[in-house]
Motif scaffolding. Sequence first.
Motif, PDB file in Angstrom:
ATOM      1  N   GLN A   1       0.802  -1.223   0.000  1.00 42.20           N
ATOM      2  CA  GLN A   1       0.000   0.000   0.000  1.00 42.20           C
ATOM      3  C   GLN A   1       0.835   1.274   0.000  1.00 42.20           C
ATOM      4  OE1 GLN A   1      -3.290  -0.186  -0.515  1.00 42.20           O
ATOM      5  NE2 GLN A   1      -2.999  -2.387  -0.587  1.00 42.20           N
TER       6      GLN A   1
ATOM      7  N   PRO B   1       3.314   4.179  -1.568  1.00 43.06           N
ATOM      8  CA  PRO B   1       3.492   4.741  -2.910  1.00 43.06           C
ATOM      9  C   PRO B   1       4.654   4.150  -3.711  1.00 43.06           C
ATOM     10  CG  PRO B   1       2.996   6.488  -1.349  1.00 43.06           C
ATOM     11  CD  PRO B   1       3.193   5.216  -0.549  1.00 43.06           C
TER      12      PRO B   1
ATOM     13  N   LEU C   1      -4.765   6.016  -1.861  1.00 45.87           N
ATOM     14  CA  LEU C   1      -3.898   7.101  -1.395  1.00 45.87           C
ATOM     15  C   LEU C   1      -4.391   8.479  -1.847  1.00 45.87           C
ATOM     16  CD1 LEU C   1      -0.459   5.417  -2.159  1.00 45.87           C
ATOM     17  CD2 LEU C   1      -1.488   5.760   0.095  1.00 45.87           C
TER      18      LEU C   1
ATOM     19  N   ASP D   1      -4.052   9.769  -4.737  1.00 44.19           N
ATOM     20  CA  ASP D   1      -2.995  10.366  -5.546  1.00 44.19           C
ATOM     21  C   ASP D   1      -3.504  10.486  -6.983  1.00 44.19           C
ATOM     22  OD1 ASP D   1      -0.716  11.009  -7.040  1.00 44.19           O
ATOM     23  OD2 ASP D   1       0.607   9.885  -5.701  1.00 44.19           O
TER      24      ASP D   1
END
Length: 153
Positions: free
Chosen positions: A98, A100, A136, A138
């Motif tokens: 998990q 990045p 996330l 992102d």
Amino acid sequence: EDEYALPVMRSSPRSCTPLVRFQDAQVAGDQAYEREDWPRAVTWYTTALAVNPEFHMSAKTDVQRAVGNVYCRTQQWPAALAAYQQVLELEEAERGIQAPPAARALRAIGFLHWQLGEQDRAAVALRRALTVFTKLKDTREQAIVHVGMGYSV
């Protein structure tokens, strides 16, 4: 004598600590990379990785990622894929899937499978990366993966 070797390694490579040998080899690899001297970059990065297998995982992951980058720059797709698969294994062991950096490794693996004509494998890796980037929040990385997914289907 290698022009990228740092003074410490030139004077007494065996007498310095594993940390110093690792860092010196990494710096030499980075210098070769910056000059686009790909064979020497891989040689120095491989030297760094071989110095001490128990070395701090994130530093080894950075060097392994650099090896993958060299192989990408030289269009050696199978070698790049193998390097990034190693990055993913190191990232998963260090921080979990998990994180990045692991998702970015998955994204690279997806793009490399696509480059090799393995669209089904590309799609699987890119979906896994997208799942992580979505969790996330992102959006930049999500967009990059979406572009890759468009190519892989």
